[in-house]
Motif scaffolding. Sequence first.
Motif, short mmCIF file in Angstrom:
data_model
loop_
_atom_site.label_atom_id
_atom_site.label_comp_id
_atom_site.label_asym_id
_atom_site.label_seq_id
_atom_site.Cartn_x
_atom_site.Cartn_y
_atom_site.Cartn_z
N LYS A 187 -6.79 6.23 15.30
CA LYS A 187 -5.76 5.34 15.32
C LYS A 187 -5.95 4.42 14.31
N ASP A 188 -4.84 4.19 13.51
CA ASP A 188 -4.78 3.29 12.25
C ASP A 188 -4.18 2.02 12.56
N ALA A 189 -4.70 1.04 11.65
CA ALA A 189 -4.10 -0.25 11.71
C ALA A 189 -2.87 -0.26 10.91
N ASN A 190 -1.99 -1.24 11.25
CA ASN A 190 -0.53 -1.60 10.71
C ASN A 190 -0.61 -2.41 9.36
N THR A 191 -1.56 -3.21 9.30
CA THR A 191 -1.48 -4.25 7.98
C THR A 191 -1.81 -3.39 6.75
N VAL A 192 -1.13 -3.37 5.69
CA VAL A 192 -1.25 -2.82 4.25
C VAL A 192 -2.06 -3.58 3.39
N LYS A 193 -2.98 -3.08 3.04
CA LYS A 193 -4.15 -3.93 2.16
C LYS A 193 -3.81 -3.52 0.76
N PHE A 194 -3.20 -2.35 0.46
CA PHE A 194 -3.00 -1.88 -1.01
C PHE A 194 -1.58 -2.00 -1.17
N VAL A 195 -1.06 -3.27 -2.00
CA VAL A 195 0.12 -3.95 -2.00
C VAL A 195 0.46 -3.64 -3.33
N LYS A 196 2.03 -4.06 -3.49
CA LYS A 196 2.59 -3.80 -4.83
C LYS A 196 2.06 -4.88 -5.65
N LYS A 197 1.91 -6.09 -5.03
CA LYS A 197 1.57 -7.40 -5.61
C LYS A 197 0.57 -8.31 -4.96
N GLY B 50 -14.05 -2.45 1.43
CA GLY B 50 -13.12 -3.06 2.58
C GLY B 50 -12.57 -1.87 3.38
N ASN B 51 -12.33 -2.15 4.51
CA ASN B 51 -11.46 -1.17 5.33
C ASN B 51 -10.23 -1.10 4.76
N PHE B 52 -9.55 0.22 4.83
CA PHE B 52 -8.37 0.72 3.89
C PHE B 52 -7.29 -0.07 4.48
N THR B 53 -6.97 -0.27 5.83
CA THR B 53 -5.98 -1.33 6.39
C THR B 53 -6.46 -2.29 7.16
N ALA B 54 -5.87 -3.34 7.43
CA ALA B 54 -6.39 -4.40 8.43
C ALA B 54 -6.01 -4.39 9.62
N GLY B 55 -6.80 -4.49 10.62
CA GLY B 55 -6.86 -4.16 11.98
C GLY B 55 -7.74 -3.34 12.85
N LYS B 56 -7.56 -2.95 13.81
CA LYS B 56 -8.24 -2.02 14.61
C LYS B 56 -7.90 -0.58 13.98
N ILE B 57 -9.22 -0.01 13.77
CA ILE B 57 -9.03 1.51 13.11
C ILE B 57 -9.94 2.22 13.91
N GLU B 58 -9.73 3.45 14.61
CA GLU B 58 -10.51 4.36 15.25
C GLU B 58 -10.79 5.61 14.59
#
Length: 551
Positions: A453-463, A433-441
Motif C-alpha cells: 500500500k502506498d501513500a498518496n502525498t507526493v514528496k518529490f515535486v516540481k518545485k 525520508g519516506n518516499f511518499t507521505a502517509g501510510k505505506i505498507e
Amino acid sequence: MVQIYTENQELNFYKDIKDGSTLAISGFNLANTPEFLLKKLYENYKLTGHPRDLFIETDALPASVDRALDAVLKEMYETNDFSLIRGLLIPFMGFSPFLQKITLEDKIPVYGWPIGIASYWFREVASGRPGLLTRIGIGTFLDPDQDSGTLNESARKSNMCKITKLNISGSPLLLYEAPKPDVCFVRVSSSDIMGSLSMEDEPIRGTVINIVQAVKARPNPGTVIAQVKLLDNEKQFAPRMVEVPYPLVDIVVRSPREYHWQAPSFEYDPRACFKINPSNITDSILHDLQNSNVPYIQSIIAKRIALELVSMRKKKGNTILLNLGVGIPALVSSILSRAGYSRDIVTVVESGPWGGIALTGGDFGVSMGAFALSTIPDMFSNYEGGIIDVASLGFLQIDSSGNVNPSYIQNKLTGPGGFSVIAQGSPTSLFAGNFTAGKIELQFKDGKLKILKDANTVKFVKKVYKIFFSGNEALKYGKTVKYFTERCVFDLTQKGLCITEVPEGIDIDKDIIEKMEFKPEVSRDIKKMPEIVFGSQEMERRDIETWVTEI
C-alpha cells in the motif's frame, strides 16, 4: 551585587523588564530552558498587564508540548490576548503546537533564522558588531530575493529582523540584523555565594554565555536574569566550573525542580549531563535507549544511511565526523553504536554533544554518554566551516533541482532548526525520508521488496514550497548530495536527481517515477539496495563489514 531569590521569597524581577523590551531566552526544547522564569513572567503579566509588547529572541526553541513557552502561547491563543509579545525570532517550533498555530494564523510577526545563525548572531552582537555576515542562506528562503527569513505576512510587513545581501570581494554574503536584547532569561544548574553560574547538571551548554554577553554589550547594557535549581551560599565555585562569571549576572532565581527538567521525558539522568564515563555506557543501556517502536520504513532508511557512513569511513581511512538531524537521521547513532562504530564514526548534535547516543523525538538535543560538550555557536563552526565530514538530515519535499524543504508547507511549519547551516556547510549531505507521505505498507520476502500500500502525498515535486537547501549552491561548491528513501537512492548531479540504487522487486517506472512530479535521470550502472537493511534484526558489524568489502 547579584540579587538572589530563593524559592520562599516573593519574586519581583519583572520590574527590570520594561514594556517594549527585547527579551532573549536560552533553550533547546527543555534543555537550558528557563521554564520557571517564563511561567512567573506570564503570571505577572496576567496580574498587572506588564511587561507587554516584548520582542522575544531565542537561540533554539525554549519549549516542548504544553511546557515553557508553548504553555504561555497556548493560554495567549485561548484567551486571544497577544499583548505580551509583539514579535518572535525563533529558529524552530516543531515541539510547540501553539507557536505553530500563532505563526500560521499570523497572530504575531515570526522570523525563522536557523539555530546556527541565531546563536552566532548573539555572539556577534556581544562583540559590538551590527550583525552576522555569512554566506549561509544564499538561494534559500533566507535570501532577500525570496523571504528574508520571515515566516508569516506580519513579519514581512513589520521588518523587525532584516537580512541584507551584500557583495564582498565578488561573492554574495548575507547580513543578519535584529534588535539588541535589553534583558535575558537563561538557565543554568547552580549559583555560588558570589552569583557566578555553573552548568554541571545541564545536558547542553547552549548559547548561555553569548546571550548574557549580548545583553551586557554596549550601548545600553541590560539585565541578566538566571534560573537555577541549586544555590551554594557557602563557597565560590572553582574557576573551571564557572560558565557565567558573577559580574555579568544581575538576578538569580531559584526554581522548583518541576520547572527544571533536562528533557521533556525526564527531569534528571546522570548520563545526560556526563556524570557517567562514556565507556561505562553498557550494551544494556544502549538497548534501553533504542526505540523499540521505530516504524519499519524508518528503520530501513536509517540502516541504509549507517551503511553509507561505514563505507565513507573505509574510504577516508580515518574517523568520520557526523551530524545527525532530528527524525530518521537521529536513529542512526544507536545503530552505529550497537554495531561497535562509536569511535570510527563520531556523531555530533547541533546542541553541542560529541558522541554518545542522540535521543529522538521531543528529547532531541540531549545525548546519553557524550564524551565532550561544545556551546551551540562553537558546534556550528564545525558545520559552517565544513569541519564535519557528513550530515544526515530529514526532508519533507525535494524538487528536480535537488532543493530541499524539510519543514514548511501551507498548513505545516516547524521552522529551519539547524538544517540550513548544517546542510549548506557540510561537504556531504545525506537526506533521509519516506518516499511518499502517509501510510505505506511494505513486504520483504525472498530478497524482494513489495509495496502493498502506498501513500498518496507526493514528496518529490516540481518545485518545493520553500527552499531551505539549494541544490544549485551545493553543486557550485562541489558538495556530495544524496537522497535516501525506502525504495531508492538518488544522487544529485548537474542534470538534477539521478536514481542510483533500488531494491530487488521495485519497478522503477511504476513504484518510483510515476509517484514523482518530475522525471529523474536513471543511472546506467544502477545498484541493488543491500538486503541487510530490510531485515527486522539488528545489523551486526560482521555483516556490515562484508557488505562494505563487496561494494
